[in-house]
Write a protein that holds these residues in place. Structure first.
Motif, PDB file in Angstrom:
ATOM      1  N   PHE A   1       0.772  -1.633   0.586  1.00  0.00           N
ATOM      2  CA  PHE A   1       0.283  -0.130  -0.065  1.00  0.00           C
ATOM      3  C   PHE A   1       0.620   1.215  -0.366  1.00  0.00           C
ATOM      4  O   PHE A   1       0.257   2.386  -0.928  1.00  0.00           O
ATOM      5  CB  PHE A   1      -0.850  -0.072   1.010  1.00  0.00           C
ATOM      6  CG  PHE A   1      -2.383   1.657   1.043  1.00  0.00           C
ATOM      7  CD1 PHE A   1      -2.709   1.494   0.892  1.00  0.00           C
ATOM      8  CD2 PHE A   1      -1.661   1.994   1.743  1.00  0.00           C
ATOM      9  CE1 PHE A   1      -3.978   2.090   0.468  1.00  0.00           C
ATOM     10  CE2 PHE A   1      -2.932   3.575   1.913  1.00  0.00           C
ATOM     11  CZ  PHE A   1      -3.788   3.182   1.088  1.00  0.00           C
ATOM     12  N   HIS A   2       2.015   0.965   0.403  1.00  0.00           N
ATOM     13  CA  HIS A   2       2.684   2.901   1.275  1.00  0.00           C
ATOM     14  C   HIS A   2       4.143   2.558  -0.059  1.00  0.00           C
ATOM     15  O   HIS A   2       4.886   1.718   0.818  1.00  0.00           O
ATOM     16  CB  HIS A   2       3.398   2.160   2.410  1.00  0.00           C
ATOM     17  CG  HIS A   2       1.784   2.622   3.466  1.00  0.00           C
ATOM     18  ND1 HIS A   2       0.755   3.699   3.692  1.00  0.00           N
ATOM     19  CD2 HIS A   2       1.509   1.864   4.833  1.00  0.00           C
ATOM     20  CE1 HIS A   2       0.339   3.799   4.316  1.00  0.00           C
ATOM     21  NE2 HIS A   2       0.896   2.306   5.429  1.00  0.00           N
ATOM     22  N   PRO A   3       4.002   3.612  -0.922  1.00  0.00           N
ATOM     23  CA  PRO A   3       5.613   3.719  -1.153  1.00  0.00           C
ATOM     24  C   PRO A   3       6.672   3.992  -0.693  1.00  0.00           C
ATOM     25  O   PRO A   3       7.800   3.323  -0.612  1.00  0.00           O
ATOM     26  CB  PRO A   3       5.141   4.445  -2.518  1.00  0.00           C
ATOM     27  CG  PRO A   3       3.941   4.709  -2.598  1.00  0.00           C
ATOM     28  CD  PRO A   3       2.640   4.297  -1.348  1.00  0.00           C
ATOM     29  N   ARG A   4       6.692   4.235   0.161  1.00  0.00           N
ATOM     30  CA  ARG A   4       7.586   4.544   1.226  1.00  0.00           C
ATOM     31  C   ARG A   4       6.496   4.243   3.033  1.00  0.00           C
ATOM     32  O   ARG A   4       5.958   5.243   2.888  1.00  0.00           O
ATOM     33  CB  ARG A   4       8.602   5.726   1.342  1.00  0.00           C
ATOM     34  CG  ARG A   4       9.413   5.997   2.251  1.00  0.00           C
ATOM     35  CD  ARG A   4      10.518   6.761   1.568  1.00  0.00           C
ATOM     36  NE  ARG A   4      11.765   7.619   2.694  1.00  0.00           N
ATOM     37  CZ  ARG A   4      12.888   6.530   2.977  1.00  0.00           C
ATOM     38  NH1 ARG A   4      13.211   5.667   1.505  1.00  0.00           N
ATOM     39  NH2 ARG A   4      13.910   6.880   3.257  1.00  0.00           N
ATOM     40  N   ASP A   5       6.798   3.359   3.673  1.00  0.00           N
ATOM     41  CA  ASP A   5       6.530   3.402   4.989  1.00  0.00           C
ATOM     42  C   ASP A   5       6.547   4.582   6.015  1.00  0.00           C
ATOM     43  O   ASP A   5       7.757   4.908   5.940  1.00  0.00           O
ATOM     44  CB  ASP A   5       6.687   2.158   5.283  1.00  0.00           C
ATOM     45  CG  ASP A   5       6.159   1.566   6.408  1.00  0.00           C
ATOM     46  OD1 ASP A   5       5.015   2.517   7.918  1.00  0.00           O
ATOM     47  OD2 ASP A   5       4.782   0.773   6.840  1.00  0.00           O
ATOM     48  N   PRO A   6       5.492   5.656   5.530  1.00  0.00           N
ATOM     49  CA  PRO A   6       5.701   6.708   6.641  1.00  0.00           C
ATOM     50  C   PRO A   6       6.012   6.373   8.272  1.00  0.00           C
ATOM     51  O   PRO A   6       6.797   7.451   9.032  1.00  0.00           O
ATOM     52  CB  PRO A   6       4.248   7.437   6.569  1.00  0.00           C
ATOM     53  CG  PRO A   6       3.622   6.542   7.084  1.00  0.00           C
ATOM     54  CD  PRO A   6       3.855   5.438   5.363  1.00  0.00           C
TER      55      PRO A   6
ATOM     56  N   ILE B   1       6.867  -0.737   8.517  1.00  0.00           N
ATOM     57  CA  ILE B   1       7.191  -1.288   9.479  1.00  0.00           C
ATOM     58  C   ILE B   1       7.809  -2.419  10.714  1.00  0.00           C
ATOM     59  O   ILE B   1       8.233  -1.985  11.605  1.00  0.00           O
ATOM     60  CB  ILE B   1       5.401  -0.429  10.081  1.00  0.00           C
ATOM     61  CG1 ILE B   1       5.234  -1.076  11.894  1.00  0.00           C
ATOM     62  CG2 ILE B   1       4.499  -2.815   9.716  1.00  0.00           C
ATOM     63  CD1 ILE B   1       6.100   0.434  12.395  1.00  0.00           C
ATOM     64  N   ASP B   2       7.561  -3.951  10.148  1.00  0.00           N
ATOM     65  CA  ASP B   2       7.896  -4.517  10.340  1.00  0.00           C
ATOM     66  C   ASP B   2       9.226  -4.407  10.656  1.00  0.00           C
ATOM     67  O   ASP B   2      10.587  -4.694  11.448  1.00  0.00           O
ATOM     68  CB  ASP B   2       7.757  -5.681   9.626  1.00  0.00           C
ATOM     69  CG  ASP B   2       5.943  -5.976   9.789  1.00  0.00           C
ATOM     70  OD1 ASP B   2       5.106  -6.063  10.893  1.00  0.00           O
ATOM     71  OD2 ASP B   2       5.199  -6.443   8.237  1.00  0.00           O
TER      72      ASP B   2
END
Length: 264
Positions: A149-154, A199-200
């Motif tokens: 979902f995220h191109p770059r996890d915030p 995030i992981d």
């Protein structure tokens, strides 16, 4: 013959001591902890058996905050919300959500901690690139990297920045951070777009730097996500809606079985 001593040893523990009017946790009277320890401090004390240093508590708290929730589309959250509409109590709704956190949904952090441990233990500069090559050959995803979902996890940058600050302050060694960045760089070779940590991966860096074992790291993730599960289950209970299934009515799941037929 079972003796009284056999009975008291049955559940022997170094975590807590209970006596009339007394509760000691890891050797500290609970009244001395109340109002003086933060919840992350308390988590560290209970699972590690000692009080954390300021840098350790700060990193643990950051990882716990970061992984609290990822919206109602996350299976752990959706499961808890659905259970809440079926009349289950809050504890059962929460258990429903927590029990979806297995190897596929919720296990990547544990797996990434192990990968980072392996790269650090190898010690060679080419270890990360070789691991990525092996995973590609086996058509496996390196846990903790990339997001659907995220191109770059915030959540990546704030967590890694905190680890870098702790490394510069001498609070952690930074070896697992270095390994994770090397894996990230190796994953991006030959691709048009980078494959940043999710995030992981970012929380795995935190837990690995803190010396938290892979399986315990998953437990920390479950503890964190339980907060989001609680919030969503409680919100759903307050809505008063009943028996919400996976699709809003009148939609039904597509049927792919044999054509309808009648018995002769």
């Amino acid at each position: 013959m079972t003796t009284a001593e056999d009975c008291t040893r049955w559940w022997e523990t170094s975590v807590s001591r209970i006596a009339p009017g007394e509760i000691d946790l890891r050797g500290y009277p609970v009244q001395e902890l109340i109002g003086r320890l933060s919840f992350p401090d308390m988590i560290w004390l209970m699972v590690r058996g000692e009080l954390p240093g300021p840098g350790q508590a700060r990193l643990l708290e950051a990882a716990l905050v970061a992984a609290v929730d990822h919206g109602p589309q996350a299976p752990s959250i959706a499961s808890a919300r659905m259970a809440a509409t079926c009349g289950l109590g809050l504890n059962s709704a929460m258990a429903n959500g927590v029990n979806t956190l297995g190897d596929v949904h919720g296990g990547a952090g544990q797996q990434c901690v192990q990968v980072l441990e392996d790269v650090v233990a190898d010690g060679r500069s080419e270890a990360a690139a070789e691991l990525v090559a092996r995973y590609r050959q086996e058509r496996r995803h390196v846990p903790g990297f990339g997001h659907r979902f995220h191109p770059r996890d915030p959540r990546r940058d704030p967590l890694l920045n905190l680890v870098a600050e702790a490394r510069d302050a001498g609070q952690v060694k930074g070896l697992h951070l270095e390994a994770a960045l090397a894996l990230e760089a190796a994953l991006s070779v030959g691709r048009e777009r980078p494959v940043p940590m999710n995030i992981d991966g970012a929380t795995a860096v935190v837990y690995a730097e803190l010396g938290i074992e892979p399986e315990l790291a998953r437990g920390m993730f479950v503890l964190s996500r339980s907060v989001g599960i609680l919030a969503h289950a409680w919100e759903e209970k307050q809505s008063g809606r009943r028996i919400k299934g996976p699709l809003p009515p009148p939609l039904l799941a597509d049927y792919t079985g044999p054509r309808r037929s009648m018995l002769p």
